[in-house]
Write an enzyme that holds these catalytic residues in place. Sequence first.
Site, mmCIF file in Angstrom:
data_model
loop_
_atom_site.group_PDB
_atom_site.id
_atom_site.type_symbol
_atom_site.label_atom_id
_atom_site.label_comp_id
_atom_site.label_asym_id
_atom_site.label_seq_id
_atom_site.Cartn_x
_atom_site.Cartn_y
_atom_site.Cartn_z
ATOM 1 N N LYS A 10 0.837 -1.218 0.000
ATOM 2 C CA LYS A 10 0.000 0.000 0.000
ATOM 3 C C LYS A 10 0.868 1.263 0.000
ATOM 4 C CE LYS A 10 0.703 2.165 4.050
ATOM 5 N NZ LYS A 10 1.787 1.481 4.622
ATOM 6 N N SER A 136 8.568 -11.669 -2.232
ATOM 7 C CA SER A 136 7.883 -10.378 -2.244
ATOM 8 C C SER A 136 8.491 -9.406 -3.232
ATOM 9 C CB SER A 136 7.909 -9.751 -0.844
ATOM 10 O OG SER A 136 7.145 -8.561 -0.830
ATOM 11 N N GLY A 143 7.722 1.331 4.537
ATOM 12 C CA GLY A 143 6.434 2.013 4.581
ATOM 13 C C GLY A 143 5.462 1.594 3.498
ATOM 14 N N LEU A 144 5.801 0.541 2.737
ATOM 15 C CA LEU A 144 4.900 0.102 1.668
ATOM 16 C C LEU A 144 4.004 -1.056 2.113
ATOM 17 C CD1 LEU A 144 7.226 0.372 -1.465
ATOM 18 C CD2 LEU A 144 5.609 2.055 -0.548
ATOM 19 N N GLU A 193 -0.403 -8.624 12.256
ATOM 20 C CA GLU A 193 0.161 -7.273 12.327
ATOM 21 C C GLU A 193 0.387 -6.833 13.772
ATOM 22 O OE1 GLU A 193 1.603 -6.006 9.555
ATOM 23 O OE2 GLU A 193 0.287 -4.238 9.427
ATOM 24 N N ASP A 204 -3.117 -0.877 6.845
ATOM 25 C CA ASP A 204 -2.308 -1.632 5.893
ATOM 26 C C ASP A 204 -2.959 -2.971 5.541
ATOM 27 O OD1 ASP A 204 -0.648 0.474 6.373
ATOM 28 O OD2 ASP A 204 1.157 -0.727 6.680
#
Lengths: 387, 387
Positions: A10, A136, A143-144, A193, A204
Amino acid sequence: MEVRARAPGKIILAGEHAVVHGSTAVAASIDLCTYVSLRFPIPSDNDDSLKLQLKDMSLEFSWPVSRIKEVLPEVVSSLSPTPTSCSIETMKSIAALVEEQNIPEAKIGLATGVSAFLWLYTCIQGYKPATVVVTSELPLGSGLGSSAAFSVALSGALLAFSDSVSLDMSRQEWSVFGESDLELVNKWAFEGERIIHGKPSGIDNTVSTYGNMIKFRSGSLTRLKSNMPLRMLITNTKVGRNTKALVAGVSERTLRHPDAMSFVFNAVDSISKELSTIIQSPAPDDLSITEKEEKIEELMEMNQGLLQCMGVSHAVIETVLRTTLKYKLASKLTGAGGGGCVLTLLPTLLSGTVVDKVTAELESCGFQCLIAATGGKGVEVCFGGSA
Amino acid sequence: MEVRARAPGKIILAGEHAVVHGSTAVAASIDLCTYVSLRFPIPSDNDDSLKLQLKDMSLEFSWPVSRIKEVLPEVVSSLSPTPTSCSIETMKSIAALVEEQNIPEAKIGLATGVSAFLWLYTCIQGYKPATVVVTSELPLGSGLGSSAAFSVALSGALLAFSDSVSLDMSRQEWSVFGESDLELVNKWAFEGERIIHGKPSGIDNTVSTYGNMIKFRSGSLTRLKSNMPLRMLITNTKVGRNTKALVAGVSERTLRHPDAMSFVFNAVDSISKELSTIIQSPAPDDLSITEKEEKIEELMEMNQGLLQCMGVSHAVIETVLRTTLKYKLASKLTGAGGGGCVLTLLPTLLSGTVVDKVTAELESCGFQCLIAATGGKGVEVCFGGSA
């Protein structure tokens, strides 16, 4: 038996930091994903271990399922379709399992992710032996939303082989969960999370689960239906951030200058609202796509100025801004600031030559450049592993 | 018979651009001055011309007073202690006198200043022959109020030898005008500014006349009594600005995003008010000078972010910001932006070594660096020319 799940990262399009002080923010999924493959061994394999392979880092962790059962005996007794939080006691037991794996010192940040993996796996699949492979397209810790994408893809893969969700396992192509199943994936991912981040906002994992864009304010999330995919150049400055310190810095500045900062947060709120209105406006309307992109560019520039006013920019972010400005492209930091990633809108009509030039120039500064479409799909699964 | 007058330049400490939209702004005088010397020839000189020497540019203009009388016969008939505006007709006649002087093409921007000189001179002194010499520590056209300082110093020198003001001509040291005389100087200087700028705000000439600092909002000016001189590094980027286009750009952005921009202007208003409160607070109070300077630095950083939000920064301004940030110094653009000058606060306890280093680094980028104390004296005169 194999299932693969993928979940997107995100970006924050508008409103980071100000959201902590009551402003609206807008987040969007990006088509850069984390992939989790889950494979159960066939009995003849004679393999009774749970393996976690982090392919990008060439790391593999492995536990005999008997060892997991010994350390975490209470987890499976609570095996249920309802996502549950990991207790502090269980967390300590999981930490012991993780410590046994001797994670390299330089990668010690992965420990909480491995803990989240053990918790989600045993909660949803119990003590079955299996091999889980993670890859990934998202840089870690920039921060993504890489950790949320991991939690979501993992939850998706684990739930795909559970009784909690209903999927057509004969379909060997990427397919989506039903709405109530997505909710379950999202809730489990949020528990993951929590293990990784302590107090996640839930933004997120929600973006990663549902895709598209969401508007959030004071803890309430609204899913947006974007009619406007945006192409973003994401520049990873690779400068590490201390999110907590940055958030605290904004709060301290707010205590020192309450009036001015309150207006700043209100300005950000207006920007986020305007942005979400543009993004949701019907595709063929009064404004052409170029006019909409110009408005979004202006809002990004304004938001960046307000972030600088909050004191969360950084010399390295300014370097990216200056570089993209040379090509008349608008940029803003995304996420916590103080380093991290910078977004640059790539308008629809922008020539590939310009994209190549600006990317080359940013890479020559030592930055990592990624190009992503925003507002795409959320978590998807694929059985058989051939997709 | 000779008189010299000197008048300071100005900086905008906070609120530029936002002031056009109703916010408070704060301006301060700087101890960089424009000097005007006025000398009447003794009869034996047999000189019946009016001369204007611009020493810094090695330019001299000269008109026989008979020629001025011929072209501007109506001016002296209106010779009065009341400052009057130059009519369009007279403006045309003055323009003819200026054109006769063949100003070099590259210096054509001086034409309006020469016009203002002819208007003020003939209004206040009539058709007397004289030599007026101008020198300045202020860079021209970079937003530091050089034209206002010229108008103020010129008005001061011309009025010093008029019946309109009362000064002790025997004092051969820099001395100030009385309050009502200052008002007259300011009004005449404003008429000069009108010839040079068309529609001046009156801020520059007021700061130059009275010195110290002023707060202004919606056309009303309040003189502040600063208890806190600030030392500023002023970096002249030498990038030319188009003030009108920059102001128009902010207005257009405000039309496109009225809500967000209204909050931005309110944030600037709060910053200006807070700044003027700090500056006026009694010297020995709760906060040490260092604490006050830190507050001012933070307000400057915030104001700069808001100016970026308005879209009036420029790559060259960012270069200065980045350079000073390396030395942990806070900066903001001053004036119209889009180039022009950048202010950097030099705290009281900052070592000279740091000042030297940052100055050297900025100069190596091709910028001009000036160091100025703010909030000092306004216009002063000195008879005999020996000061």
